[in-house]
Write an enzyme that holds these catalytic residues in place. Sequence first.
Site, PDB file in Angstrom:
ATOM      1  N   ASP A 284       0.883  -1.160   0.000  1.00 26.73           N
ATOM      2  CA  ASP A 284       0.000   0.000   0.000  1.00 26.73           C
ATOM      3  C   ASP A 284       0.926   1.217   0.000  1.00 26.73           C
ATOM      4  OD1 ASP A 284      -1.524   2.172   0.678  1.00 26.73           O
ATOM      5  OD2 ASP A 284      -2.227   1.399   2.599  1.00 26.73           O
TER       6      ASP A 284
ATOM      7  N   LYS B  81       2.841  11.637  -3.343  1.00 24.51           N
ATOM      8  CA  LYS B  81       1.939  10.784  -4.129  1.00 24.51           C
ATOM      9  C   LYS B  81       0.924  11.640  -4.895  1.00 24.51           C
ATOM     10  CE  LYS B  81      -1.463   7.126  -3.469  1.00 24.51           C
ATOM     11  NZ  LYS B  81      -1.924   6.117  -2.520  1.00 24.51           N
TER      12      LYS B  81
ATOM     13  N   GLU C 124      -7.247   0.867  -4.519  1.00 25.12           N
ATOM     14  CA  GLU C 124      -7.219   0.851  -3.044  1.00 25.12           C
ATOM     15  C   GLU C 124      -8.561   0.467  -2.426  1.00 25.12           C
ATOM     16  OE1 GLU C 124      -5.655   4.679  -1.995  1.00 25.12           O
ATOM     17  OE2 GLU C 124      -3.662   4.122  -2.699  1.00 25.12           O
TER      18      GLU C 124
ATOM     19  N   ASP D 112     -13.590   5.169   1.849  1.00 18.74           N
ATOM     20  CA  ASP D 112     -12.176   5.241   2.210  1.00 18.74           C
ATOM     21  C   ASP D 112     -11.701   6.688   2.127  1.00 18.74           C
ATOM     22  OD1 ASP D 112      -9.451   5.145   2.382  1.00 18.74           O
ATOM     23  OD2 ASP D 112      -9.146   3.730   0.745  1.00 18.74           O
TER      24      ASP D 112
END
Length: 575
Positions: free
Chosen positions: A6, A68, A149, A174
């Site tokens: 992850d 990211k 994800e 999420d």
Amino acid sequence: MIIGIDLGTTNSLVSYFKDGKPTLIPNALGSVLTPSVVSVDNDGKILVGQPAKDRLISHPTATASTFKRFMGSQKIYTLTAGKHTQKFSPEELSALILKSLKQDAIAHLGQEVSDVVITVPAYFNDHQRESTKTSATLAGLNVVRLINEPTAASMAYGLHEYDSDDERKFLVLDLGGGTFDVTLLELFAGVMEVKASAGDNLLGGEDFTEVIIKDFIRHHENQGTPSHFWQAHHAMLYDESERAKRMLSDHDTAQIHLSIDNKVYDYTLNSDDFEELCQPLFAKITAPIEQAVRDAELKVRDLDAIVLVGGSTRMPLFKKMIAKLLGRFPTATLNPDEAIAIGASIQAGLIAEDNALDELVLTDVSPYSLGVETSIQVNEHERRAGIFSPIIERNTIIPTSRVENFSPVHNDQTEVRFGIYQGEARLVKDNILLGELTVKVPKEYQGKATQLSIDVRFSYDVNGLLEVDIDAGGKQHNLTIENGAKRLTEKELQASKDKLSALKIHPRDTIESRALIARAERLYSQRLGHDREEIGRLLAWFENVLDGQDSEKIRHSQVKFGEFLDNIENRDDWR
Ligand code: AMP
């Protein structure tokens, strides 16, 4: 062994699937969470993870975080420490995180690893997915699958429940550091089917922290401190605001207390006011939830569970908002930090055909529409360009391949240009340009180009990567997409690989000491007076012990120094 990673905005984790279960791998500091932060120290050596995170405060210009968010962009990070200046792309910084996780996996498993499943936000576009693969290549890893994800998190949840023969529908929300993903998942007799997925890749916990930063600055502006004053102290203010945000997850009020140049800047926020300040963010949260439920052709009342994942779902105001919106409280919570990594290793187990998973089937969908730019005839003489014509609609089960037929609009056209876009807007200017393809009109069609039939085939693979094939009048065009993702040439890739291999990275066995030093330096920069003197004195003592290279003495001093820092950090003497 295929490992699962992850690669998160704030933290990254690595895991593997063995003996019928997923296991998280600890890093050199014994934690399964490795902060996604990279720092250069004064010797020009690279630090990754917790020690780098501590340096965000003490050495902000030497440290990079949340990169990211810039994967697939042209952004370059310049890190300066002492006489050393080094430049990195977001892909290179991510590669350093991946390298560090790879080392942890090798140390834990006692074997070389190269194959990896990496998770990406569902809303990552083609550029960002390609960039993630590039990072893996730079880290010496082979990506066997990129997985969304929220799908990974759903698998972690589904694995608990998959013995059940009842059909179950879950909404997985999420909310991480930088992204919000919504997935609607159906589970029936071992088949996990993603029905719809939606999200916002510019919404996450960082935005909630930003709300506090802005309010803090506004408050002090009213008291006469100009807003630009905080530019130089941003890292410190960020850290305190992040702490205050987390505090409000367990308490009714949170305080910020900053001492800068012998002046104290205080601020108090209560949870009701925080909720009020976050109202603009709530509107952004509603949209993807509504879209996912609509796309799956369901109603909220059809859902069996609302599952929360991602560190930011710890905020009570988020849970409250969801309860208000959906008319019920979230029914289940996964460990928000670990669910995605666990899902990645389940996917790794599936690919490796682990016996424990032999009846599990997973299907995923494309989270966005993909298509080309076309024009439409608005009247007899006029055409309007810039219209988006979808070829693969969002929430189509992947892998998939669809073809659409087009023809040139003018007989004297000698070539046809296809702009390839991702998005849901009617006009291409409002969607994301993935690249362009140009097809020459064959000689036999010159002067009568409108008779040419062009088939455009879009294939979307299980990694969420797009391939485009064009057939123009029987001629196949195996074209590569131009002006698209900053795809590195072999030469550039090699140069970047060489650059990363030449970097001096602190070895695993020194990380514990490095982490203590970084933590001490952070506390030094945050404190004043007596605390500061004491930290400075013990830091010099500890560095001296390290120079002595007596491993027994070093181990003993690490414990003592750690206890001293715990004591300083946990002291609550300013309230
Ligand atoms: P993730 O990407 O899932 O690791 O999520 C990290 C995000 O969760 C960051 O923005 C954190 O600020 C946020 N977060 C973690 N713990 C808490 C907490 N106790 N309260 C509020 N936000 C949190």
